[in-house]
Design a protein around this motif. Structure first.
Motif, PDB file in Angstrom:
ATOM      1  N   THR A  98       0.841  -1.201   0.000  1.00  0.00           N
ATOM      2  CA  THR A  98       0.000   0.000   0.000  1.00  0.00           C
ATOM      3  C   THR A  98       0.876   1.251   0.000  1.00  0.00           C
ATOM      4  OG1 THR A  98      -0.168  -0.200   2.414  1.00  0.00           O
ATOM      5  CG2 THR A  98      -1.984  -1.060   1.096  1.00  0.00           C
ATOM      6  N   PRO A  99       1.407   1.654  -1.153  1.00  0.00           N
ATOM      7  CA  PRO A  99       2.231   2.859  -1.225  1.00  0.00           C
ATOM      8  C   PRO A  99       1.355   4.100  -1.129  1.00  0.00           C
ATOM      9  CG  PRO A  99       1.807   2.033  -3.419  1.00  0.00           C
ATOM     10  CD  PRO A  99       1.209   1.029  -2.467  1.00  0.00           C
ATOM     11  N   PRO A 100       1.963   5.300  -0.987  1.00  0.00           N
ATOM     12  CA  PRO A 100       1.168   6.519  -1.083  1.00  0.00           C
ATOM     13  C   PRO A 100       0.346   6.518  -2.367  1.00  0.00           C
ATOM     14  CG  PRO A 100       3.363   7.037  -0.305  1.00  0.00           C
ATOM     15  CD  PRO A 100       3.371   5.581  -0.667  1.00  0.00           C
ATOM     16  N   ARG A 101      -0.826   7.107  -2.299  1.00  0.00           N
ATOM     17  CA  ARG A 101      -1.803   7.015  -3.390  1.00  0.00           C
ATOM     18  C   ARG A 101      -1.222   7.355  -4.755  1.00  0.00           C
ATOM     19  NH1 ARG A 101      -7.260   6.882  -4.015  1.00  0.00           N
ATOM     20  NH2 ARG A 101      -7.548   6.786  -1.770  1.00  0.00           N
ATOM     21  N   GLU A 102      -0.442   8.441  -4.836  1.00  0.00           N
ATOM     22  CA  GLU A 102       0.050   8.876  -6.149  1.00  0.00           C
ATOM     23  C   GLU A 102       0.947   7.817  -6.796  1.00  0.00           C
ATOM     24  OE1 GLU A 102       3.437  11.754  -6.189  1.00  0.00           O
ATOM     25  OE2 GLU A 102       2.864  12.047  -4.088  1.00  0.00           O
ATOM     26  N   PHE A 103       1.656   7.038  -5.990  1.00  0.00           N
ATOM     27  CA  PHE A 103       2.530   6.012  -6.547  1.00  0.00           C
ATOM     28  C   PHE A 103       1.740   4.770  -6.954  1.00  0.00           C
ATOM     29  CE2 PHE A 103       5.337   8.739  -4.198  1.00  0.00           C
ATOM     30  CZ  PHE A 103       6.471   8.799  -4.987  1.00  0.00           C
ATOM     31  N   ALA A 104       0.693   4.472  -6.206  1.00  0.00           N
ATOM     32  CA  ALA A 104      -0.158   3.348  -6.585  1.00  0.00           C
ATOM     33  C   ALA A 104      -0.852   3.640  -7.911  1.00  0.00           C
ATOM     34  CB  ALA A 104      -1.193   3.085  -5.499  1.00  0.00           C
ATOM     35  N   GLU A 105      -1.288   4.870  -8.087  1.00  0.00           N
ATOM     36  CA  GLU A 105      -2.040   5.235  -9.293  1.00  0.00           C
ATOM     37  C   GLU A 105      -1.163   5.243 -10.540  1.00  0.00           C
ATOM     38  OE1 GLU A 105      -3.742   8.913  -8.015  1.00  0.00           O
ATOM     39  OE2 GLU A 105      -5.575   7.948  -7.240  1.00  0.00           O
ATOM     40  N   ARG A 106       0.164   5.334 -10.384  1.00  0.00           N
ATOM     41  CA  ARG A 106       1.049   5.312 -11.541  1.00  0.00           C
ATOM     42  C   ARG A 106       1.014   3.975 -12.263  1.00  0.00           C
ATOM     43  NH1 ARG A 106       6.767   7.972  -9.462  1.00  0.00           N
ATOM     44  NH2 ARG A 106       5.957  10.019  -8.830  1.00  0.00           N
ATOM     45  N   PHE A 107       0.781   2.916 -11.517  1.00  0.00           N
ATOM     46  CA  PHE A 107       0.891   1.568 -12.077  1.00  0.00           C
ATOM     47  C   PHE A 107      -0.452   0.876 -12.237  1.00  0.00           C
ATOM     48  CE2 PHE A 107       4.945   2.573 -10.221  1.00  0.00           C
ATOM     49  CZ  PHE A 107       5.862   2.059 -11.125  1.00  0.00           C
ATOM     50  N   PHE A 108      -1.512   1.510 -11.753  1.00  0.00           N
ATOM     51  CA  PHE A 108      -2.807   0.840 -11.768  1.00  0.00           C
ATOM     52  C   PHE A 108      -3.805   1.657 -12.561  1.00  0.00           C
ATOM     53  CE2 PHE A 108      -6.929  -0.396  -9.958  1.00  0.00           C
ATOM     54  CZ  PHE A 108      -6.848  -1.769 -10.159  1.00  0.00           C
ATOM     55  N   ASP A 109      -4.415   1.040 -13.535  1.00  0.00           N
ATOM     56  CA  ASP A 109      -5.385   1.714 -14.390  1.00  0.00           C
ATOM     57  C   ASP A 109      -6.781   1.480 -13.819  1.00  0.00           C
ATOM     58  OD1 ASP A 109      -6.667   3.052 -16.389  1.00  0.00           O
ATOM     59  OD2 ASP A 109      -6.524   1.409 -17.842  1.00  0.00           O
ATOM     60  N   GLY A 110      -7.235   2.417 -12.998  1.00  0.00           N
ATOM     61  CA  GLY A 110      -8.555   2.263 -12.394  1.00  0.00           C
ATOM     62  C   GLY A 110      -8.573   2.790 -10.976  1.00  0.00           C
ATOM     63  N   ASP A 111      -9.675   2.571 -10.294  1.00  0.00           N
ATOM     64  CA  ASP A 111      -9.863   3.044  -8.930  1.00  0.00           C
ATOM     65  C   ASP A 111      -9.144   2.096  -7.965  1.00  0.00           C
ATOM     66  OD1 ASP A 111     -10.687   4.093  -6.555  1.00  0.00           O
ATOM     67  OD2 ASP A 111     -12.741   3.348  -6.683  1.00  0.00           O
TER      68      ASP A 111
END
Length: 242
Positions: A98-111
């Protein structure tokens, strides 16, 4: 670990009627084997995934501690007469990824929040299964965690080098890899596998010649002390503790 290996063997032979029953069995077995670390790890898992994960949306996708290391290093006097030794363990790439949100969103396409339940599944929930879809989701979050830690290590490296004229030595080593469903195994449990034991070792600022091809983690203490004492590193003399 014998405790988890027993749960791995039981998986498929008998199913627990509920998650509570499974945790109860785990607790009973951990007490019987006198394994307080397993009990503490289980408590940490439940708190982070089940409590924070349910009631703290932003806390769930927040910094897991690397920034505190950076803040501590900023407060150190690195140019004092005696050299400073710093040992830091970073758990950002550790499950539940569970990385900080901005880093998770870099690699995941979706919510990312909609996929939280996948991250909440435990190795014993998934043992014996090769679920490629879940593995890919976990890998995306894992990559986000690695990306975040990579940035933090870069900032720590820069902070140290810019605030001392010493010749600094950095040693980066991973303690284990992850399985992600390979051979029906998850996280880093189920024995010594290539995916688990083949980890990075990077040394900067110290040159002794060519390092042997295989380096064992139990030799890490010897490597550090040989660098401090400016002596030749003698591999194979370390001691492993369980």
């Amino acid at each position: 670990a014998p405790l988890l290996q027993e749960f791995e063997e039981r998986h498929g032979e008998e199913d627990w009627e509920s998650g509570l029953e499974k945790y109860k069995d785990f607790l009973i077995q951990a007490v019987k084997e006198k394994r307080p670390k397993s009990i503490l790890n289980g408590a940490s898992y439940i708190f982070k995934r089940k409590i924070i994960g349910k009631f703290g949306e932003e806390k769930y996708w927040s910094d897991d501690g690397a920034r505190y290391v950076l803040e501590d290093i900023k407060d150190m006097n690195l140019d004092q007469d005696d050299a400073t030794f710093v040992f830091a363990s970073f758990v950002e790439p550790h499950s539940s990824y569970t990385p900080p949100r901005e880093f998770a969103e870099r690699f995941f396409d979706g919510d990312i929040d909609s996929q939280r339940e996948i991250l909440n599944e435990t190795p014993s929930d998934l043992l014996g299964k090769q679920d490629e879809e879940k593995a890919e989701v976990m890998k995306d979050f894992y990559d986000g965690s690695l990306s975040y830690l990579d940035q933090m290590l870069e900032r720590i490296h820069k902070q140290v080098n810019e605030n001392t004229e010493r010749q600094n030595i950095f040693i980066f080593v991973g303690d284990h890899g992850e399985m992600f469903g390979n051979r029906g195994l998850w996280e880093h449990h189920g024995g010594f596998r290539e995916e688990v034991v083949n980890v990075p070792l990077i040394i900067e600022g110290y040159k002794q010649g060519k390092m042997r091809e295989v380096f064992e983690l139990k030799d890490m203490g010897g490597l550090v002390t040989s660098i401090v004492d400016n002596e030749e590193f003698d591999p194979g003399t370390g001691v492993a503790y369980s």
